[in-house]
Design a protein around this motif. Structure first.
Motif, PDB file in Angstrom:
ATOM      1  N   ASP A 137      38.883  34.957  49.083  1.00  0.00           N
ATOM      2  CA  ASP A 137      38.884  33.833  48.143  1.00  0.00           C
ATOM      3  C   ASP A 137      38.816  34.326  46.695  1.00  0.00           C
ATOM      4  O   ASP A 137      39.536  33.829  45.812  1.00  0.00           O
ATOM      5  N   ALA A 138      37.939  35.349  46.466  1.00  0.00           N
ATOM      6  CA  ALA A 138      37.814  35.887  45.098  1.00  0.00           C
ATOM      7  C   ALA A 138      39.119  36.548  44.669  1.00  0.00           C
ATOM      8  O   ALA A 138      39.567  36.413  43.510  1.00  0.00           O
ATOM      9  N   ARG A 140      42.140  35.774  45.740  1.00  0.00           N
ATOM     10  CA  ARG A 140      43.135  34.719  45.448  1.00  0.00           C
ATOM     11  C   ARG A 140      42.939  34.181  44.025  1.00  0.00           C
ATOM     12  O   ARG A 140      43.902  33.944  43.297  1.00  0.00           O
ATOM     13  N   ALA A 141      41.675  33.988  43.651  1.00  0.00           N
ATOM     14  CA  ALA A 141      41.378  33.430  42.316  1.00  0.00           C
ATOM     15  C   ALA A 141      41.854  34.404  41.231  1.00  0.00           C
ATOM     16  O   ALA A 141      42.490  33.985  40.244  1.00  0.00           O
ATOM     17  N   ARG A 142      41.566  35.688  41.434  1.00  0.00           N
ATOM     18  CA  ARG A 142      41.974  36.665  40.411  1.00  0.00           C
ATOM     19  C   ARG A 142      43.489  36.792  40.353  1.00  0.00           C
ATOM     20  O   ARG A 142      44.074  36.905  39.278  1.00  0.00           O
ATOM     21  N   SER A 144      45.718  34.457  41.040  1.00  0.00           N
ATOM     22  CA  SER A 144      46.265  33.257  40.398  1.00  0.00           C
ATOM     23  C   SER A 144      46.160  33.366  38.884  1.00  0.00           C
ATOM     24  O   SER A 144      47.056  32.926  38.143  1.00  0.00           O
ATOM     25  N   ALA A 145      45.027  33.961  38.462  1.00  0.00           N
ATOM     26  CA  ALA A 145      44.826  34.094  37.011  1.00  0.00           C
ATOM     27  C   ALA A 145      45.794  35.106  36.432  1.00  0.00           C
ATOM     28  O   ALA A 145      46.371  34.894  35.343  1.00  0.00           O
ATOM     29  N   SER A 151      50.742  34.468  45.871  1.00  0.00           N
ATOM     30  CA  SER A 151      49.898  33.888  46.948  1.00  0.00           C
ATOM     31  C   SER A 151      49.567  35.014  47.947  1.00  0.00           C
ATOM     32  O   SER A 151      50.420  35.850  48.258  1.00  0.00           O
TER      33      SER A 151
END
Lengths: 298, 224
Positions: A137-138, A140-142, A144-145, A151
């Motif tokens: 999850d972490a 994916r967040a990084r 996306s940023a 993806s």
């Protein structure tokens, strides 16, 4: 007197005669049950092993797919994503797949079509480090940023489906094993009662000479223990012969897709437990059946 | 030792086979139970060796009221009574030795512990040379002697025999009778059911006469 000693049986004769109790039929039934139990157990163990193989293959790999995003060049996103991936604990390596590799992956769906006019996403093949857990999850967040079109797919969707399927096969096989054990127990109950009825004269004499019910039950239970054990071995031998024949027939790389046909040694230990289980079921059930019979007739 | 008081017996609601039967067997006594066929001798013996229970009356054995016995107590009491059945009831798949050893084997004794005793008793009944023969190869008299040996091998205080001379010639009958008398002299309480008058007359022992399910006495008895 010498002749006399020669005539002495080597060991005490069993108190219940071997013939006339219908034990031959029970041997056949128990051997067939054991044969089926071996095959079912092999199915359960094979399904578990197959799931394990799939999971091991899938959990070691992940993929990052990057779609073109208006305003940001695809190459810029790929570079940014690679930087994030290389800096993330739990990832052993990340490699950008070439256009040719991507085209090869799409070939089964698109054939030999010209892909130059199609916006093909960039793919990064990620190898996970099995020694260090990944916080997906972490990541994916990084990602996306850093790269809005990226993806991350760790194949967990596939894992869940395969695990559920193999688990269902495994539980189904164990349920069948339980049914086989139940049917074997019922057969032993009928056979033990029939044996006592057939040898009612022996039971009467034993009662009249002061035999306790536990003594009579012990005499009968060991008979059924041996019968169950030998029938179990016969069933196991049958299953082994079938597995051997199947292995010979499927000699080649195809056999790798049928893991129940090539069981490892640890699985063979479990299969060897089938005769032991058959003996234990026969002994325990016979004792219960005989005790019930004697309680009504003593 | 064994006491019957007003005992009655019938099978499954049928007519009474025994009625108001009262007698007592003293320790060390020798008693004959006589009467015509169908008088109820075998039924009375079945009550003595606890194969059946009476429908009325009281039976006391070794100081215990049979009616109050729990199922688990029966084997210990049955071991106190050696039984010679009219039809021998030998186990055909066992040898003569194994048939005789049966009461000791069911007590959990290993063969080495009882081998000498069994061989001795087989010699005593004159069958030492045939101890490994199976019943199918034995004559009626030999089977009878095996049955007697089995009944006494565990040295029970009471011996019950149902028509022990019924299927053998008079000479063998007299020989078996001498075995019973010898056992009685050694202290065993003996009850023999027979319709052989010569056995009773020669032994000059107490006699319980059974006729149509009722009992009467002869020979200076102590029955009540």
């Amino acid at each position: 007197m010498e002749l006399n000693e020669a005539a002495r049986p080597a060991r005490p004769t069993p108190l219940f005669p071997r013939r006339g109790g219908g034990e031959g039929a029970l041997f056949g039934v128990m051997a067939i049950m054991s044969f089926l139990a071996c095959l079912t157990l092999a199915l359960a163990l094979g399904a578990a092993r197959l799931a394990e193989t799939w999971e091991r293959g899938l959990t070691g790999q992940a993929t990052v797919q990057i779609l073109e995003t208006p305003g940001i060049a695809l190459e810029v996103q790929v570079t940014a994503a690679l930087e994030v991936l290389n800096a993330t604990p739990g990832i052993a390596s990340a490699r950008v797949m070439s256009a040719a590799e991507s085209a090869e992956l799409l070939k089964p769906w698109l054939g030999d079509a010209d892909l130059s006019a199609v916006p093909v996403p960039a793919l990064i093949a990620v190898t996970l480090d099995p020694a260090r857990p990944l916080d997906a999850d972490a990541l994916r967040a990084r990602l996306s940023a850093a790269a809005p079109g990226a993806s991350f797919d760790d194949h967990s969707r596939w894992n869940a489906g395969l695990t559920a399927a193999s688990s269902a096969i495994g539980w189904g096989a164990y349920a069948i094993l339980a049914l086989i054990a139940l049917a074997a127990s019922a057969s032993v109950v009928f056979a033990a009662r029939a044996a006592l009825q057939a040898h009612r004269d022996v039971v009467d004499v034993l009662h009249m000479t002061g035999a306790r019910a536990a003594f009579i039950a012990r005499e009968v239970q060991w008979r059924f223990f041996m019968l169950g054990g030998w029938a179990g071995l016969a069933g196991l031998a049958g299953a082994a012969a079938l597995a051997g024949a199947a292995l010979l027939a499927a000699d080649g790389p195809e056999a790798a897709f049928l893991p129940m046909l090539a069981p490892p040694w640890r699985d063979l230990v479990w299969l060897a437990a089938v005769p032991a289980a058959a003996a234990a079921i026969a002994m325990t059930t016979a004792r219960l059946a005989v005790s019930g019979f004697l309680a009504r007739t003593a | 030792m064994i006491r019957f008081e007003n005992v009655a017996m019938r099978y499954d609601g049928g007519p009474e086979i025994l009625r108001d039967v009262s007698f007592e067997l003293e320790p060390g006594s020798l008693t004959f139970l006589t009467g015509p066929s169908g008088a109820g001798k075998t039924t009375l013996l079945k009550l003595v060796f606890l194969s059946e229970r009476p429908v009325r009356g009281a039976i006391s054995m070794f100081g215990k009221d049979v009616a109050r016995l729990r199922r688990g107590e029966l084997p210990a009491l049955r071991r106190q009574i050696g039984v010679v059945f009219q039809d021998f009831r030998l186990l055909d798949h066992l040898t003569a030795f194994e048939n005789v050893a049966l009461p000791l084997r069911i007590q959990g004794m290993p063969e080495r512990a009882y081998r000498e005793d069994v061989e001795e008793i087989l010699n005593w009944v004159g069958l030492g040379e045939r101890m490994h023969a199976r019943p199918a190869t034995l004559s009626g008299g030999e089977k009878q002697r095996i049955a007697i040996a089995r009944a006494v091998v565990a040295r029970p205080p009471v011996l019950v025999a149902d028509e022990p001379t019924g299927s053998i010639d008079p000479e063998m009958g007299a020989r078996l009778m001498r075995l019973f008398v010898e056992l009685n002299k050694l202290g065993t309480t003996v009850l023999i059911a027979t319709h052989d008058r010569s056995l009773v007359d020669n032994a000059k022992a107490r006699e319980l006469r059974l006729f149509a399910g009722r009992i009467s006495q002869a020979g200076g008895s102590r029955w009540s």
